[in-house]
Scaffold this motif. Structure first.
Motif: not given
Ligand SMILES: Nc1ncnc2c1ncn2[C@@H]1O[C@H](COP(=O)(O)OP(=O)(O)OP(=O)(O)O)[C@@H](O)[C@H]1O
Ligand SMILES: [Mg+2]
Lengths: 236, 250
Positions: B224-228
């Motif tokens: 996933g994205s770093p934020t996720d």
């Protein structure tokens, strides 16, 4: 006749012997590197074909074992009186027999010098070369061998005095090299001091050759390669 | 989404060493210009995965496609794909007997068949991109780790790759030198290079990566994205692992 006039009289004869000795040494080193290098590569790398690899590697192993395992005098007699006559080349001049034996023996020793050098190179060098799309052969030629040469050169240089001094054994099959000619002069003139001259010439040849090889080492030296000759000294 | 949009596709890669299965079916796709960061415990198969992509290691099963052309099973054609899939190693692997600029130009000359003058010009251009032009004539032994790694990035760039694989490019470096290498990589990412990076540098992962892929036991277990993965999901495996990294429990 005194020693000096004997020496002057025989100088051209002796000098020819020097060239023949150098010829034997050059053959030992030359054939040695021409055959020794591919043998080293054959020992280290695989073609990918199991049977082919097996044949190549066994052949090299037997070759090295044979030429390093027998005394040089035994090899000379074996080739001069046995192998060459048996294959119909009995009339081959002793010089060529000596040159070939020194060459094959040199190949056996030098292959192991180069093999050690190739094996000492970090696997990452080959990996990096392949990762750029180089073929294995191109990587060996452009990356591995130039590095191996630099690493092997000091060890390889030691082959020069070895082969130079070994070449005198060719006396035994009648090659007219330095020692043979010296002993001929002695038996004709009863001037045994000629052997001092013979020894002196060997020492000079040794020294000059090592100096030359050291210059070569320094010339191809690259920072960070321990093989470089800068701090090596010539010991007589 | 059609296949056309992916520059690199990795499908169901399996790799065994002896009896131990190091990769147990790894699949992912990469869009042009994306930066993927792979993290995970030691021995999980991250390096093996990268090496399977350019076939330095040949997987038993699975396929890799670059721009819809099959990289796996490409026979001698692999030498073409390897030019297009650059690789940067943890310990740089610069050619020790060649100066920096020769390191960068040698494959241009020997693989691409470029003329020496032309290759030199391109090599110097690539060295400039990584801030190493002044060091062109220096040998690897005369470079710091960070400088050596930047040269090795230039060497990969010289082949005009579609993708570059980085296997822990800063793990052998001091923090100071790590920063200079990460700067170069960040610049590359911003310039649109597609990159697959195995690293434990979480700063880089958070700021530069489009996606983080967390690997464990030969599989991608989170993606996933770093934020996720790191902010929104308190209990993600990735977050636990990264927490361990910070606490020094890796
Ligand atoms: N050439 C090889 N022969 C046998 N086993 C290997 C080989 N290369 C890797 N392995 C094994 O495969 C497993 C995965 O290795 P790999 O180097 O891919 O892990 P990694 O995730 O990169 O680990 P690290 O974070 O330590 O670099 C390890 O258990 C390793 O010992
Ligand atoms: Mg690894």
């Amino acid at each position: 006749m005194d020693f000096i006039s004997i020496l002057i009289d025989w100088a051209p004869y002796l000098l020819t012997g020097v060239f023949i000795t150098l010829g034997l040494t050059a053959a030992g080193l030359g054939i040695g590197i021409i055959m020794g290098l591919p043998m080293a590569i054959g020992q280290v790398y695989s073609t990918g074909n199991w049977w082919l690899d097996k044949i190549i590697k066994s052949f090299i192993a037997v070759f090295v074992w044979f030429f390093r395992g027998l005394p040089i005098l035994v090899l000379l007699f074996l080739f001069y009186f046995g192998i060459f006559p048996a294959i119909g080349m009995g009339s081959l001049a002793p010089f060529f027999v000596g040159a070939i034996v020194l060459g094959l023996r040199g190949a056996a020793y030098q292959s192991q010098i180069f093999r050690g050098a190739i094996q000492s190179i970090n696997e990452g060098q080959m990996t990096a070369a392949r990762s750029l799309g180089m073929t294995k052969l191109s990587a060996i030629k452009n990356i591995i061998l130039p590095q191996s040469f630099r690493i092997a050169l000091p060890g390889w240089s030691n082959e020069y005095p070895n082969i130079l001094t070994d070449s005198a054994v060719c006396y035994a099959i009648g090659v007219a090299e330095l020692l043979t000619r010296s002993s001929q002069i002695v038996s004709q003139t009863y001037e045994a001091s000629i052997y001092f001259v013979c020894a002196g010439i060997f020492i000079i040849l040794n020294y000059a050759g090592m100096k030359g090889l050291l210059a070569l080492e320094n010339r191809i030296a690259v920072p960070g390669f321990s093989g470089s000759g800068e701090d090596n000294q010539v010991f007589l | 989404m059609s296949d056309e949009e992916y520059i690199l596709r990795v499908e169901d890669i399996h790799k065994k060493y002896g009896n131990s299965e190091v990769l147990k079916g790894v699949s992912f796709n990469v869009k042009k210009g994306e930066t993927l960061v792979f993290i995970g415990p030691s021995g999980t198969g991250k390096s093996t995965l990268l090496r399977c992509i350019n076939q330095l290691t040949v997987p038993e099963q699975g396929n890799v496609y670059l721009r819809d052309e099959e990289v796996t099973n490409s026979g001698a054609g692999i030498n073409y794909f390897r030019q297009k899939i650059g690789m940067v190693f943890q310990n740089f692997c610069l050619f020790d007997h060649l100066s920096a600029v020769r390191n960068v130009e040698i494959a241009l000359i020997k693989v691409r068949g470029m003329k020496p003058e032309e290759a030199r010009e391109k090599a110097l251009y690539e060295l400039r991109q990584v801030g190493m032009e002044e060091w062109a004539e220096h040998y690897p032994a005369e470079l710091s780790g960070g400088q050596a790694q930047r040269v090795s990035i230039a060497r990969a760039l010289a082949m005009d790759p579609d993708v570059i694989l980085f296997d822990e490019p800063t793990s052998a470096l001091d923090p100071e030198l790590t920063r200079e290498v990460l700067e170069v990589m960040k610049k590359l990412a911003q310039a649109g290079m597609t990159m697959l990076v195995v690293t434990h540098e979480m700063g880089f992962a958070c700021n530069v990566a489009n996606r983080i892929l967390f690997m464990e036991n030969g599989k991608i277990v989170e993606e996933g994205s770093p934020t996720d993965l790191l902010e929104n999901n308190e209990s993600s495996r990735t977050r636990q692992f990264v927490g361990g990294l910070v606490m020094g429990e890796d």
